[in-house]
Motif scaffolding. Structure first.
Motif, PDB file in Angstrom:
ATOM      1  N   GLY A 141     -16.158 -13.388   1.139  1.00  0.00           N
ATOM      2  CA  GLY A 141     -16.498 -13.550  -0.269  1.00  0.00           C
ATOM      3  C   GLY A 141     -16.014 -12.431  -1.168  1.00  0.00           C
ATOM      4  O   GLY A 141     -16.245 -12.474  -2.375  1.00  0.00           O
ATOM      5  N   TRP A 142     -15.355 -11.441  -0.605  1.00  0.00           N
ATOM      6  CA  TRP A 142     -14.862 -10.314  -1.386  1.00  0.00           C
ATOM      7  C   TRP A 142     -13.335 -10.314  -1.386  1.00  0.00           C
ATOM      8  O   TRP A 142     -12.696 -10.690  -0.399  1.00  0.00           O
ATOM      9  CB  TRP A 142     -15.375  -8.994  -0.810  1.00  0.00           C
ATOM     10  N   ILE A 143     -12.769  -9.875  -2.495  1.00  0.00           N
ATOM     11  CA  ILE A 143     -11.319  -9.809  -2.641  1.00  0.00           C
ATOM     12  C   ILE A 143     -10.926  -8.354  -2.892  1.00  0.00           C
ATOM     13  O   ILE A 143     -11.573  -7.648  -3.674  1.00  0.00           O
ATOM     14  CB  ILE A 143     -10.834 -10.697  -3.798  1.00  0.00           C
ATOM     15  N   LEU A 144      -9.889  -7.918  -2.218  1.00  0.00           N
ATOM     16  CA  LEU A 144      -9.379  -6.556  -2.378  1.00  0.00           C
ATOM     17  C   LEU A 144      -8.280  -6.555  -3.441  1.00  0.00           C
ATOM     18  O   LEU A 144      -7.290  -7.281  -3.322  1.00  0.00           O
ATOM     19  CB  LEU A 144      -8.815  -6.055  -1.047  1.00  0.00           C
ATOM     20  N   PHE A 145      -8.481  -5.749  -4.485  1.00  0.00           N
ATOM     21  CA  PHE A 145      -7.494  -5.632  -5.557  1.00  0.00           C
ATOM     22  C   PHE A 145      -6.944  -4.206  -5.572  1.00  0.00           C
ATOM     23  O   PHE A 145      -7.689  -3.236  -5.398  1.00  0.00           O
ATOM     24  CB  PHE A 145      -8.118  -5.964  -6.916  1.00  0.00           C
ATOM     25  N   VAL A 146      -5.640  -4.115  -5.798  1.00  0.00           N
ATOM     26  CA  VAL A 146      -4.963  -2.822  -5.803  1.00  0.00           C
ATOM     27  C   VAL A 146      -4.109  -2.720  -7.052  1.00  0.00           C
ATOM     28  O   VAL A 146      -3.322  -3.631  -7.357  1.00  0.00           O
ATOM     29  CB  VAL A 146      -4.083  -2.648  -4.546  1.00  0.00           C
TER      30      VAL A 146
END
Length: 385
Positions: free
Chosen positions: A104-109
């Protein structure tokens, strides 16, 4: 007035009844709608419900239609269960690259890795992580030891796409360890740490894939390497268990995390047999760490997009899924006469045993893409926890 129709005010239902109704809702999209009916319904339900079953994944795609369009933070999520497209406005991710997803979590960079964070797009909860430009420590070092600079230098944020990410537990657990695999290297982070910690590769061979399960790092190597796997205990990093499988696997192999352990997906190309390819599923035995071939995959469905980042679902929980298959995403050209006027995403299932393809969904509800495939396309398993 006699004969006037009776109108029930649903907001005055007893709280116990409202709570009972909320626990009958199984779709996360329906649960979010339930909580928006009125304040009484919202207060009778838990904001982080534990009764919701694991959800069928949503496919996240960008909303950028052409190369000249600015990023407006809008993202499309295709709900496979409801066969519906959701659009979420997420201004905090403007000009951020979507790199990976887990639970349910998204990694943004951000560009050049100067800003890294986790975002739950449904709750809008955000967890900042150390930038990839920071120095890192090596696993097993004392915290007063000098920091080491990672030998891999990161440039544009495009290089951060396709990162594999695993959580050791829910992020609500203060001991949750976040592990990422990128560019052949393994890093981990525990909330509150000052920087990322690098898991040193004990071999000279390149790591093909990696994962984390039950406090152990699993490092998988390419065919022909000195070892097939090395397992490293996170509590005792000096304890490294190398192993050879003892038999030939597929041309390509990847690790898959499941609820009951670590799995290996082996891909065999069978063009000479008149078939496209074949997928075989193996499970690591926790005590012996040997591989067990899983011949019955009738209750398993695998989802994958870029870089073979796999997500497994128990097919028995969902009548709409066919077991023993893998869901893949294709970028299909749209023609007007002989001319290509754009592209659409299409979801297909592929039988694990023989690679037979079947189209499942044509995402004609998504805007026509005028540019090439969006590299941020990936499966996202929605969660409110």
């Amino acid at each position: 007035m006699e004969g006037a129709p009776f109108k029930r005010n649903w907001s005055y239902l007893p709280e116990l009844v409202l709570h009972w109704i909320s626990e009958k809702v199984k779709s996360i999209a329906d649960f979010i709608r339930y909580r928006t009916v009125c304040s009484a319904w919202r207060s009778a339900s838990l904001p982080m419900p534990r009764h919701l079953p694991p959800q069928l994944p949503w496919l996240m795609i960008g909303h950028k239609l052409n190369a000249d369009q600015d990023d407006d933070g809008k993202r499309l999520f295709y709900d496979l269960w409801k066969d519906k497209m959701h659009m979420l406005d997420l201004p905090e991710i403007v000009d951020k690259g979507c790199s990976g997803t887990h639970r349910g979590w998204i990694l943004f960079v951000a560009r050049e890795g100067r800003e890294v964070f986790l975002l739950n797009p449904l709750t809008r909860a955000r967890i900042p992580l150390p930038p990839f430009t920071f120095p890192v420590r090596h696993l097993g070092e004392e915290w007063h030891a000098p920091l080491h600079h990672t030998p891999h230098r990161f440039s544009p944020h495009l290089h951060f796409r396709g990162i594999k990410m695993i959580f050791s537990s829910d992020l609500t657990n203060p001991d949750c360890l976040i592990t990422v695999f990128l560019h052949g290297q393994v890093f981990c982070y525990r909330v509150g740490d000052l920087c990322w910690t690098m898991v040193k590769n004990p071999l000279k061979n390149d790591v093909a894939d990696a994962t984390f399960y039950n406090r152990k790092f699993y490092l998988l190597y390419h065919e022909g390497s000195e070892e097939d796997t090395v397992i490293i205990d996170s509590d005792n990093p000096n304890e490294k268990i190398p192993s050879k499988f003892g038999f030939k696997l597929g041309n390509i192999r990847y690790l898959l995390e499941g609820q009951s352990g670590v799995y290996l997906v082996a891909v065999k190309y069978l063009m000479e047999e008149g078939l496209e390819d074949k997928y075989e599923l193996y499970q690591f035995q926790e005590q012996s760490l040997k591989l067990k071939h899983i011949t019955d995959t009738s209750n398993t469905t695998i989802f994958n997009t870029n870089n073979f980042r796999f997500l497994a679902i128990c097919s028995n929980d969902w009548d709409c899924l066919g077991g023993g298959s893998m869901y893949i995403v294709m970028f299909i050209p749209v023609y007007e006469g002989n001319d290509v006027v754009g592209h659409r995403y299409s979801i297909w299932s592929k039988k694990l045993e023989d690679g037979e393809l079947e189209q499942r969904r044509d995402l004609d509800k998504a805007p026509l893409q005028l540019i090439g495939p969006d590299e941020t396309v990936m499966w996202f398993q929605p969660s409110l926890v």
